[in-house]
Design a protein around this motif. Structure first.
Motif, PDB file in Angstrom:
ATOM      1  N   VAL A   1       2.920 124.040 -18.874  1.00  0.00           N
ATOM      2  CA  VAL A   1       2.817 123.010 -17.929  1.00  0.00           C
ATOM      3  C   VAL A   1       2.780 121.740 -18.999  1.00  0.00           C
ATOM      4  CG1 VAL A   1       1.767 121.747 -16.093  1.00  0.00           C
ATOM      5  CG2 VAL A   1       1.846 124.018 -16.128  1.00  0.00           C
ATOM      6  N   LYS A   2       3.568 120.593 -18.961  1.00  0.00           N
ATOM      7  CA  LYS A   2       3.382 119.571 -19.944  1.00  0.00           C
ATOM      8  C   LYS A   2       2.843 118.428 -19.385  1.00  0.00           C
ATOM      9  CE  LYS A   2       8.190 118.182 -19.422  1.00  0.00           C
ATOM     10  NZ  LYS A   2       9.560 117.948 -19.690  1.00  0.00           N
ATOM     11  N   ASP A   3       2.863 117.983 -17.981  1.00  0.00           N
ATOM     12  CA  ASP A   3       2.177 116.696 -17.402  1.00  0.00           C
ATOM     13  C   ASP A   3       2.143 116.680 -15.938  1.00  0.00           C
ATOM     14  OD1 ASP A   3       4.858 116.480 -16.800  1.00  0.00           O
ATOM     15  OD2 ASP A   3       5.311 114.974 -18.527  1.00  0.00           O
ATOM     16  N   ALA A   4       1.910 115.801 -15.223  1.00  0.00           N
ATOM     17  CA  ALA A   4       1.988 115.537 -13.950  1.00  0.00           C
ATOM     18  C   ALA A   4       3.171 115.729 -13.208  1.00  0.00           C
ATOM     19  CB  ALA A   4       1.105 114.344 -13.428  1.00  0.00           C
ATOM     20  N   ASN A   5       4.097 115.483 -14.090  1.00  0.00           N
ATOM     21  CA  ASN A   5       5.485 115.759 -13.469  1.00  0.00           C
ATOM     22  C   ASN A   5       6.004 116.957 -13.273  1.00  0.00           C
ATOM     23  OD1 ASN A   5       6.013 112.753 -13.509  1.00  0.00           O
ATOM     24  ND2 ASN A   5       7.013 112.869 -15.164  1.00  0.00           N
ATOM     25  N   ASP A   6       5.226 117.894 -14.208  1.00  0.00           N
ATOM     26  CA  ASP A   6       5.718 119.587 -13.959  1.00  0.00           C
ATOM     27  C   ASP A   6       4.716 120.031 -12.773  1.00  0.00           C
ATOM     28  OD1 ASP A   6       7.268 120.044 -16.039  1.00  0.00           O
ATOM     29  OD2 ASP A   6       6.026 120.936 -17.117  1.00  0.00           O
ATOM     30  N   LEU A   7       3.703 119.538 -12.342  1.00  0.00           N
ATOM     31  CA  LEU A   7       2.771 119.815 -11.340  1.00  0.00           C
ATOM     32  C   LEU A   7       3.673 119.319  -9.985  1.00  0.00           C
ATOM     33  CD1 LEU A   7      -0.457 118.397 -12.083  1.00  0.00           C
ATOM     34  CD2 LEU A   7       0.401 120.616 -12.552  1.00  0.00           C
ATOM     35  N   GLU A   8       4.465 118.198  -9.997  1.00  0.00           N
ATOM     36  CA  GLU A   8       5.239 118.031  -8.789  1.00  0.00           C
ATOM     37  C   GLU A   8       6.573 118.863  -8.885  1.00  0.00           C
ATOM     38  OE1 GLU A   8       6.043 113.991  -9.261  1.00  0.00           O
ATOM     39  OE2 GLU A   8       4.201 113.002  -9.092  1.00  0.00           O
ATOM     40  N   LEU A   9       6.947 119.133  -9.876  1.00  0.00           N
ATOM     41  CA  LEU A   9       8.186 120.183  -9.930  1.00  0.00           C
ATOM     42  C   LEU A   9       7.906 121.266  -9.310  1.00  0.00           C
ATOM     43  CD1 LEU A   9      10.983 121.016 -10.672  1.00  0.00           C
ATOM     44  CD2 LEU A   9      10.026 121.466 -13.333  1.00  0.00           C
ATOM     45  N   LEU A  10       6.651 121.722  -9.840  1.00  0.00           N
ATOM     46  CA  LEU A  10       6.277 123.139  -9.476  1.00  0.00           C
ATOM     47  C   LEU A  10       5.928 123.302  -7.938  1.00  0.00           C
ATOM     48  CD1 LEU A  10       3.865 124.377 -12.367  1.00  0.00           C
ATOM     49  CD2 LEU A  10       5.807 125.444 -11.795  1.00  0.00           C
ATOM     50  N   GLU A  11       5.477 122.015  -7.304  1.00  0.00           N
ATOM     51  CA  GLU A  11       5.111 122.195  -5.902  1.00  0.00           C
ATOM     52  C   GLU A  11       6.537 122.362  -5.192  1.00  0.00           C
ATOM     53  OE1 GLU A  11       2.003 120.123  -3.291  1.00  0.00           O
ATOM     54  OE2 GLU A  11       3.052 118.969  -4.684  1.00  0.00           O
ATOM     55  N   ARG A  12       7.462 121.389  -5.719  1.00  0.00           N
ATOM     56  CA  ARG A  12       8.863 121.670  -5.020  1.00  0.00           C
ATOM     57  C   ARG A  12       9.538 122.921  -5.324  1.00  0.00           C
ATOM     58  NH1 ARG A  12       9.391 116.530  -7.971  1.00  0.00           N
ATOM     59  NH2 ARG A  12      10.884 117.598  -9.385  1.00  0.00           N
ATOM     60  N   CYS A  13       9.225 123.747  -6.213  1.00  0.00           N
ATOM     61  CA  CYS A  13       9.770 124.985  -6.159  1.00  0.00           C
ATOM     62  C   CYS A  13       8.973 125.936  -5.515  1.00  0.00           C
ATOM     63  CB  CYS A  13       9.487 125.482  -7.853  1.00  0.00           C
ATOM     64  SG  CYS A  13      10.615 124.595  -8.937  1.00  0.00           S
ATOM     65  N   GLY A  14       7.858 125.671  -4.969  1.00  0.00           N
ATOM     66  CA  GLY A  14       7.285 126.623  -3.907  1.00  0.00           C
ATOM     67  C   GLY A  14       5.883 127.032  -4.453  1.00  0.00           C
ATOM     68  N   ALA A  15       5.509 126.667  -5.762  1.00  0.00           N
ATOM     69  CA  ALA A  15       4.257 127.027  -6.268  1.00  0.00           C
ATOM     70  C   ALA A  15       3.081 126.514  -5.483  1.00  0.00           C
ATOM     71  CB  ALA A  15       4.199 126.934  -7.637  1.00  0.00           C
ATOM     72  N   SER A  16       1.859 127.197  -5.354  1.00  0.00           N
ATOM     73  CA  SER A  16       0.926 126.587  -4.769  1.00  0.00           C
ATOM     74  C   SER A  16      -0.271 126.166  -5.943  1.00  0.00           C
ATOM     75  CB  SER A  16       0.385 127.834  -3.817  1.00  0.00           C
ATOM     76  OG  SER A  16      -0.399 128.766  -4.375  1.00  0.00           O
ATOM     77  N   GLY A  17      -0.053 126.525  -6.989  1.00  0.00           N
ATOM     78  CA  GLY A  17      -0.778 126.076  -8.103  1.00  0.00           C
ATOM     79  C   GLY A  17      -0.460 126.244  -9.394  1.00  0.00           C
ATOM     80  N   ALA A  18      -1.073 125.600 -10.219  1.00  0.00           N
ATOM     81  CA  ALA A  18      -0.750 125.626 -11.753  1.00  0.00           C
ATOM     82  C   ALA A  18      -1.888 125.767 -12.613  1.00  0.00           C
ATOM     83  CB  ALA A  18      -0.062 124.278 -12.161  1.00  0.00           C
ATOM     84  N   ILE A  19      -2.126 126.672 -13.694  1.00  0.00           N
ATOM     85  CA  ILE A  19      -3.207 126.678 -14.590  1.00  0.00           C
ATOM     86  C   ILE A  19      -2.796 125.925 -15.891  1.00  0.00           C
ATOM     87  CG2 ILE A  19      -4.290 128.358 -16.022  1.00  0.00           C
ATOM     88  CD1 ILE A  19      -3.443 130.472 -13.870  1.00  0.00           C
ATOM     89  N   VAL A  20      -3.778 124.965 -16.020  1.00  0.00           N
ATOM     90  CA  VAL A  20      -3.534 124.030 -17.202  1.00  0.00           C
ATOM     91  C   VAL A  20      -4.593 124.057 -18.282  1.00  0.00           C
ATOM     92  CG1 VAL A  20      -1.912 122.692 -15.875  1.00  0.00           C
ATOM     93  CG2 VAL A  20      -4.218 122.330 -15.988  1.00  0.00           C
ATOM     94  N   ALA A  21      -4.453 123.609 -19.351  1.00  0.00           N
ATOM     95  CA  ALA A  21      -5.410 123.526 -20.251  1.00  0.00           C
ATOM     96  C   ALA A  21      -4.841 122.331 -21.728  1.00  0.00           C
ATOM     97  CB  ALA A  21      -5.626 124.709 -21.304  1.00  0.00           C
ATOM     98  N   SER A  22      -3.907 122.753 -22.353  1.00  0.00           N
ATOM     99  CA  SER A  22      -3.511 121.934 -23.304  1.00  0.00           C
ATOM    100  C   SER A  22      -3.258 120.418 -23.054  1.00  0.00           C
ATOM    101  CB  SER A  22      -2.047 122.455 -24.140  1.00  0.00           C
ATOM    102  OG  SER A  22      -2.625 123.640 -24.838  1.00  0.00           O
ATOM    103  N   ALA A  23      -2.386 120.432 -21.751  1.00  0.00           N
ATOM    104  CA  ALA A  23      -2.046 119.209 -21.213  1.00  0.00           C
ATOM    105  C   ALA A  23      -3.368 118.371 -20.680  1.00  0.00           C
ATOM    106  CB  ALA A  23      -1.028 119.186 -20.056  1.00  0.00           C
ATOM    107  N   VAL A  24      -4.143 118.889 -20.362  1.00  0.00           N
ATOM    108  CA  VAL A  24      -5.584 118.452 -19.890  1.00  0.00           C
ATOM    109  C   VAL A  24      -6.274 117.859 -21.098  1.00  0.00           C
ATOM    110  CG1 VAL A  24      -8.102 118.524 -19.031  1.00  0.00           C
ATOM    111  CG2 VAL A  24      -5.627 119.581 -17.818  1.00  0.00           C
ATOM    112  N   HIS A  25      -6.396 118.698 -21.941  1.00  0.00           N
ATOM    113  CA  HIS A  25      -6.993 118.200 -23.415  1.00  0.00           C
ATOM    114  C   HIS A  25      -6.389 117.149 -24.004  1.00  0.00           C
ATOM    115  CE1 HIS A  25     -10.580 121.022 -23.110  1.00  0.00           C
ATOM    116  NE2 HIS A  25      -9.655 122.186 -22.473  1.00  0.00           N
ATOM    117  N   ASP A  26      -4.992 117.073 -24.105  1.00  0.00           N
ATOM    118  CA  ASP A  26      -4.274 116.100 -24.575  1.00  0.00           C
ATOM    119  C   ASP A  26      -4.144 114.859 -24.018  1.00  0.00           C
ATOM    120  OD1 ASP A  26      -3.227 117.801 -26.653  1.00  0.00           O
ATOM    121  OD2 ASP A  26      -1.494 118.185 -26.028  1.00  0.00           O
TER     122      ASP A  26
END
Length: 229
Positions: A194-219
């Motif tokens: 997961v690279k950024d907030a746009n990926d979160l929106e993409l995942l939601e459109r794909c039907g995912a209910s959640g995303a696990i993130v670390a590097s994109a937060v720390h960056d």
């Protein structure tokens, strides 16, 4: 969309995961732009996530465990823990430390997953480059076929975790996520790449209910406010 902070614990500290190459993981403070400590309690205190995914790498690799500190973290935020579950006894010990317990295909058998299913159980469909990582031949299937097996169980969620994407920020496999969300009767949570907030929106459109993130937060590519929502 749930945004869940990943905390990989190794040797009692939070480390930065990259591509599943665990021998190369370094303390998170060496690379993070938002925390100046690798102490897990302080990391959670500073970031204040609503939820945290905790991988006990010591327990997964047979080098000890971090269950006591995980208990402390569970008093600070909602937790889900992957502690290298391979048996009902492992599951029971992890359940005493966290809100939800993750059973990974990397370490568990299909039989163990069946025995430990329940409302606080999640299964991590561990993958590398889209192929299932498993120790049990019964799970040596295409990811979508593994999801078909899991559909008959009581689970809180299924995690799609491609370890080859962890820490890379190279993006997610939207096609696989969409297919998995369509095929699964459980909530789908995605980890790795997961690279950024746009990926979160993409995942939601794909039907995912959640995303696990670390590097994109720390960056700084995903704002802390998203984790705290």
């Amino acid at each position: 969309m749930r945004c869940i902070l990943a905390c990989d614990l190794k040797g009692g500290v939070v480390v930065k995961g990259v591509r599943g190459e665990r021998d190369k993981y370094r303390p998170i403070a060496e690379s993070s732009r938002i925390v100046h400590t690798s102490d897990p309690v302080e990391v959670i205190r500073e970031i204040r996530p609503s939820e945290a995914y905790i991988a006990d790498l010591d327990r997964i690799t047979g080098a000890g465990d971090n269950l006591e500190v995980i208990k402390r973290l569970s008093g600070m935020t909602r937790t889900m823990v992957d502690a290298g579950i391979s048996s009902p006894l492992d599951f029971k010990e992890a359940m005493e430390a966290a809100g939800s317990v993750i059973i990974g295909t990397e370490t568990a058998t299909l039989s163990a997953i069946e025995q430990c299913q329940g409302s606080r159980t999640m299964v991590s469909l561990d993958m590398r480059h889209g192929r299932t990582i498993c120790r049990d031949p019964a799970l040596n299937l295409r990811p979508l076929d593994v999801i078909g097996l899991l559909n008959g169980m009581e689970l809180a969620a299924v995690i799609l975790l491609d370890v080859a994407r962890v820490g890379t920020g190279e993006g997610v496999d939207a096609s696989l996520v969409a297919s998995a969300a369509s095929a699964s009767r459980h909530r789908i949570i995605v980890g790795g790449g997961v690279k950024d907030a746009n990926d979160l929106e993409l995942l939601e459109r794909c039907g995912a209910s959640g995303a696990i993130v670390a590097s994109a937060v720390h960056d700084g590519r995903i704002p802390l406010s998203v984790l705290r929502a």
